[in-house]
Design a protein around this motif. Structure first.
Motif, PDB file in Angstrom:
ATOM      1  N   GLU A 101       0.824  -1.208   0.000  1.00  0.00           N
ATOM      2  CA  GLU A 101       0.000   0.000   0.000  1.00  0.00           C
ATOM      3  C   GLU A 101       0.858   1.258   0.000  1.00  0.00           C
ATOM      4  O   GLU A 101       0.513   2.252  -0.661  1.00  0.00           O
ATOM      5  CB  GLU A 101      -0.940  -0.026   1.203  1.00  0.00           C
ATOM      6  CG  GLU A 101      -2.004  -1.116   1.090  1.00  0.00           C
ATOM      7  CD  GLU A 101      -2.972  -1.132   2.259  1.00  0.00           C
ATOM      8  OE1 GLU A 101      -2.665  -0.491   3.290  1.00  0.00           O
ATOM      9  OE2 GLU A 101      -4.022  -1.788   2.139  1.00  0.00           O
ATOM     10  N   GLU A 105       0.825   4.351  -2.711  1.00  0.00           N
ATOM     11  CA  GLU A 105       0.678   5.747  -2.307  1.00  0.00           C
ATOM     12  C   GLU A 105       1.786   6.615  -2.896  1.00  0.00           C
ATOM     13  O   GLU A 105       1.620   7.836  -3.028  1.00  0.00           O
ATOM     14  CB  GLU A 105       0.673   5.835  -0.777  1.00  0.00           C
ATOM     15  CG  GLU A 105      -0.613   5.269  -0.162  1.00  0.00           C
ATOM     16  CD  GLU A 105      -0.515   5.058   1.340  1.00  0.00           C
ATOM     17  OE1 GLU A 105       0.540   5.413   1.912  1.00  0.00           O
ATOM     18  OE2 GLU A 105      -1.473   4.549   1.920  1.00  0.00           O
ATOM     19  N   TRP A 136      -9.399  -1.090  -2.383  1.00  0.00           N
ATOM     20  CA  TRP A 136     -10.308  -0.258  -1.599  1.00  0.00           C
ATOM     21  C   TRP A 136      -9.547   0.608  -0.595  1.00  0.00           C
ATOM     22  O   TRP A 136      -9.811   1.810  -0.474  1.00  0.00           O
ATOM     23  CB  TRP A 136     -11.316  -1.131  -0.868  1.00  0.00           C
ATOM     24  CG  TRP A 136     -12.140  -0.378   0.134  1.00  0.00           C
ATOM     25  CD1 TRP A 136     -12.009  -0.379   1.489  1.00  0.00           C
ATOM     26  CD2 TRP A 136     -13.215   0.532  -0.155  1.00  0.00           C
ATOM     27  NE1 TRP A 136     -12.929   0.454   2.079  1.00  0.00           N
ATOM     28  CE2 TRP A 136     -13.689   1.029   1.089  1.00  0.00           C
ATOM     29  CE3 TRP A 136     -13.834   0.965  -1.330  1.00  0.00           C
ATOM     30  CZ2 TRP A 136     -14.744   1.945   1.173  1.00  0.00           C
ATOM     31  CZ3 TRP A 136     -14.874   1.876  -1.241  1.00  0.00           C
ATOM     32  CH2 TRP A 136     -15.320   2.354  -0.002  1.00  0.00           C
ATOM     33  N   ASP A 137      -8.592   0.006   0.107  1.00  0.00           N
ATOM     34  CA  ASP A 137      -7.848   0.740   1.133  1.00  0.00           C
ATOM     35  C   ASP A 137      -7.071   1.913   0.550  1.00  0.00           C
ATOM     36  O   ASP A 137      -6.942   2.963   1.194  1.00  0.00           O
ATOM     37  CB  ASP A 137      -6.877  -0.196   1.860  1.00  0.00           C
ATOM     38  CG  ASP A 137      -7.565  -1.070   2.895  1.00  0.00           C
ATOM     39  OD1 ASP A 137      -8.755  -0.825   3.180  1.00  0.00           O
ATOM     40  OD2 ASP A 137      -6.915  -1.998   3.418  1.00  0.00           O
ATOM     41  N   THR A 138      -6.537   1.742  -0.659  1.00  0.00           N
ATOM     42  CA  THR A 138      -5.685   2.767  -1.260  1.00  0.00           C
ATOM     43  C   THR A 138      -6.404   3.570  -2.346  1.00  0.00           C
ATOM     44  O   THR A 138      -5.815   4.479  -2.924  1.00  0.00           O
ATOM     45  CB  THR A 138      -4.433   2.120  -1.883  1.00  0.00           C
ATOM     46  OG1 THR A 138      -4.835   1.163  -2.876  1.00  0.00           O
ATOM     47  CG2 THR A 138      -3.590   1.434  -0.815  1.00  0.00           C
ATOM     48  N   LYS A 139      -7.668   3.197  -2.613  1.00  0.00           N
ATOM     49  CA  LYS A 139      -8.459   3.867  -3.665  1.00  0.00           C
ATOM     50  C   LYS A 139      -7.725   3.845  -5.003  1.00  0.00           C
ATOM     51  O   LYS A 139      -7.594   4.845  -5.706  1.00  0.00           O
ATOM     52  CB  LYS A 139      -8.785   5.309  -3.244  1.00  0.00           C
ATOM     53  CG  LYS A 139      -9.491   5.408  -1.893  1.00  0.00           C
ATOM     54  CD  LYS A 139     -10.816   4.662  -1.896  1.00  0.00           C
ATOM     55  CE  LYS A 139     -11.573   4.790  -0.580  1.00  0.00           C
ATOM     56  NZ  LYS A 139     -11.038   3.927   0.494  1.00  0.00           N
ATOM     57  N   THR A 140      -7.241   2.638  -5.351  1.00  0.00           N
ATOM     58  CA  THR A 140      -6.429   2.454  -6.549  1.00  0.00           C
ATOM     59  C   THR A 140      -7.179   1.662  -7.617  1.00  0.00           C
ATOM     60  O   THR A 140      -7.749   0.605  -7.313  1.00  0.00           O
ATOM     61  CB  THR A 140      -5.127   1.695  -6.202  1.00  0.00           C
ATOM     62  OG1 THR A 140      -4.413   2.422  -5.202  1.00  0.00           O
ATOM     63  CG2 THR A 140      -4.237   1.556  -7.427  1.00  0.00           C
ATOM     64  N   SER A 163     -12.329   1.145 -12.127  1.00  0.00           N
ATOM     65  CA  SER A 163     -12.437   2.064 -10.996  1.00  0.00           C
ATOM     66  C   SER A 163     -13.093   1.350  -9.823  1.00  0.00           C
ATOM     67  O   SER A 163     -13.613   0.223  -9.958  1.00  0.00           O
ATOM     68  CB  SER A 163     -13.272   3.284 -11.383  1.00  0.00           C
ATOM     69  OG  SER A 163     -14.621   2.885 -11.620  1.00  0.00           O
ATOM     70  N   LEU A 164     -13.103   1.989  -8.667  1.00  0.00           N
ATOM     71  CA  LEU A 164     -13.797   1.415  -7.511  1.00  0.00           C
ATOM     72  C   LEU A 164     -15.269   1.209  -7.822  1.00  0.00           C
ATOM     73  O   LEU A 164     -15.876   0.209  -7.418  1.00  0.00           O
ATOM     74  CB  LEU A 164     -13.627   2.318  -6.288  1.00  0.00           C
ATOM     75  CG  LEU A 164     -12.209   2.490  -5.741  1.00  0.00           C
ATOM     76  CD1 LEU A 164     -12.239   3.374  -4.500  1.00  0.00           C
ATOM     77  CD2 LEU A 164     -11.568   1.150  -5.410  1.00  0.00           C
ATOM     78  N   GLU A 165     -15.853   2.147  -8.552  1.00  0.00           N
ATOM     79  CA  GLU A 165     -17.259   2.016  -8.934  1.00  0.00           C
ATOM     80  C   GLU A 165     -17.464   0.825  -9.866  1.00  0.00           C
ATOM     81  O   GLU A 165     -18.455   0.089  -9.735  1.00  0.00           O
ATOM     82  CB  GLU A 165     -17.736   3.300  -9.614  1.00  0.00           C
ATOM     83  CG  GLU A 165     -17.829   4.519  -8.696  1.00  0.00           C
ATOM     84  CD  GLU A 165     -16.466   5.139  -8.375  1.00  0.00           C
ATOM     85  OE1 GLU A 165     -15.475   4.810  -9.083  1.00  0.00           O
ATOM     86  OE2 GLU A 165     -16.394   5.942  -7.434  1.00  0.00           O
ATOM     87  N   PHE A 169     -17.786  -1.079  -5.513  1.00  0.00           N
ATOM     88  CA  PHE A 169     -17.547  -0.613  -4.146  1.00  0.00           C
ATOM     89  C   PHE A 169     -18.463   0.561  -3.792  1.00  0.00           C
ATOM     90  O   PHE A 169     -18.682   1.462  -4.592  1.00  0.00           O
ATOM     91  CB  PHE A 169     -16.094  -0.171  -3.974  1.00  0.00           C
ATOM     92  CG  PHE A 169     -15.140  -1.309  -3.738  1.00  0.00           C
ATOM     93  CD1 PHE A 169     -15.249  -2.102  -2.606  1.00  0.00           C
ATOM     94  CD2 PHE A 169     -14.124  -1.575  -4.638  1.00  0.00           C
ATOM     95  CE1 PHE A 169     -14.368  -3.139  -2.386  1.00  0.00           C
ATOM     96  CE2 PHE A 169     -13.231  -2.614  -4.426  1.00  0.00           C
ATOM     97  CZ  PHE A 169     -13.356  -3.395  -3.294  1.00  0.00           C
ATOM     98  N   GLY A 172     -17.187  -0.626   1.250  1.00  0.00           N
ATOM     99  CA  GLY A 172     -16.175  -1.587   1.658  1.00  0.00           C
ATOM    100  C   GLY A 172     -16.814  -2.718   2.449  1.00  0.00           C
ATOM    101  O   GLY A 172     -18.034  -2.837   2.526  1.00  0.00           O
TER     102      GLY A 172
END
Length: 205
Positions: A101, A105, A136-140, A163-165, A169, A172
């Motif tokens: 992670e 970042e 999810w944790d890093t929004k990657t 994407s997360l979408e 997500f 979470g």
């Protein structure tokens, strides 16, 4: 990230040998941005997958490697110089996850084998949730990658970033992690289906 000259030196040295042995073909490399943090989520067929996958891109790809490989001092030194870092398989290795992670970042391109281990027959294995949890944790965003043996070729197909979408997500949690893992795996399977269909069409044409 700072350019790792050691990594790119060995990439140049090993590339002709790997091309001769594995006859790699790369599809969709334009889907991997030249900058920014992304996770490459791939299926896993061969021990050499990390090397071959990385050879297809201009950017350095950082991978976790099983901790057993780091017991030999020379191999450990070599792997660490290449940017790899150890992970304990079969248990929650929070230190390795945090290292992963942190690299994201800092804008790294990270590779992860979503099945958690190699497939002995090349068929897909059930996905693990580590990739979706880290995403999810890093929004990657996650880039699905499929490795398929087609004829005499070893094909790596890079899909478009998810994407997360795209992965479903919202808040979470365990259920969303499982669902996102399935979404990523479904995209990997779709890449294989596309490659096999194209190969069959060319063979019949």
């Amino acid at each position: 990230m700072k350019r790792n000259h050691f990594y790119f030196f060995w990439r140049v040295v090993l590339l002709p040998f790997f091309k001769l042995i594995y006859r790699m073909k790369y599809v969709g490399r334009e889907n991997v941005p030249e900058n920014g943090a992304y996770i490459l989520a791939s299926n896993h067929r061969l021990a050499t997958d990390p090397i071959m996958l990385g050879m297809g891109l201009k950017r350095q790809v950082l991978f976790m490697a099983k901790e057993e490989l780091f017991k030999n001092k020379f191999i450990s030194w070599f792997l660490r110089k290449l940017g790899a870092f150890p992970v304990s398989r079969g248990k929650a290795d929070t230190g390795s996850i945090r290292h992963f992670e942190n690299a994201l970042e800092n804008g790294a391109l990270m590779g992860i084998f979503i099945e958690g281990t190699r497939s002995k027959d090349g068929e897909f294995l059930p996905p693990k949730n580590g990739c979706s949890l880290i995403a999810w944790d890093t929004k990657t965003p996650v880039i699905p990658v499929c490795h398929t043996k087609i004829g005499s070729r070893t094909v790596f197909h890079f899909g478009k970033p998810l994407s997360l979408e795209d992965m479903g997500f919202e808040k979470g949690g365990a259920r969303e992690f499982r669902n996102a893992s399935r979404v990523i795996m479904d995209h990997i399977k779709a890449l294989r289906a596309e490659d096999l269909a194209n190969y069959e069409a060319k063979s019949n044409g």
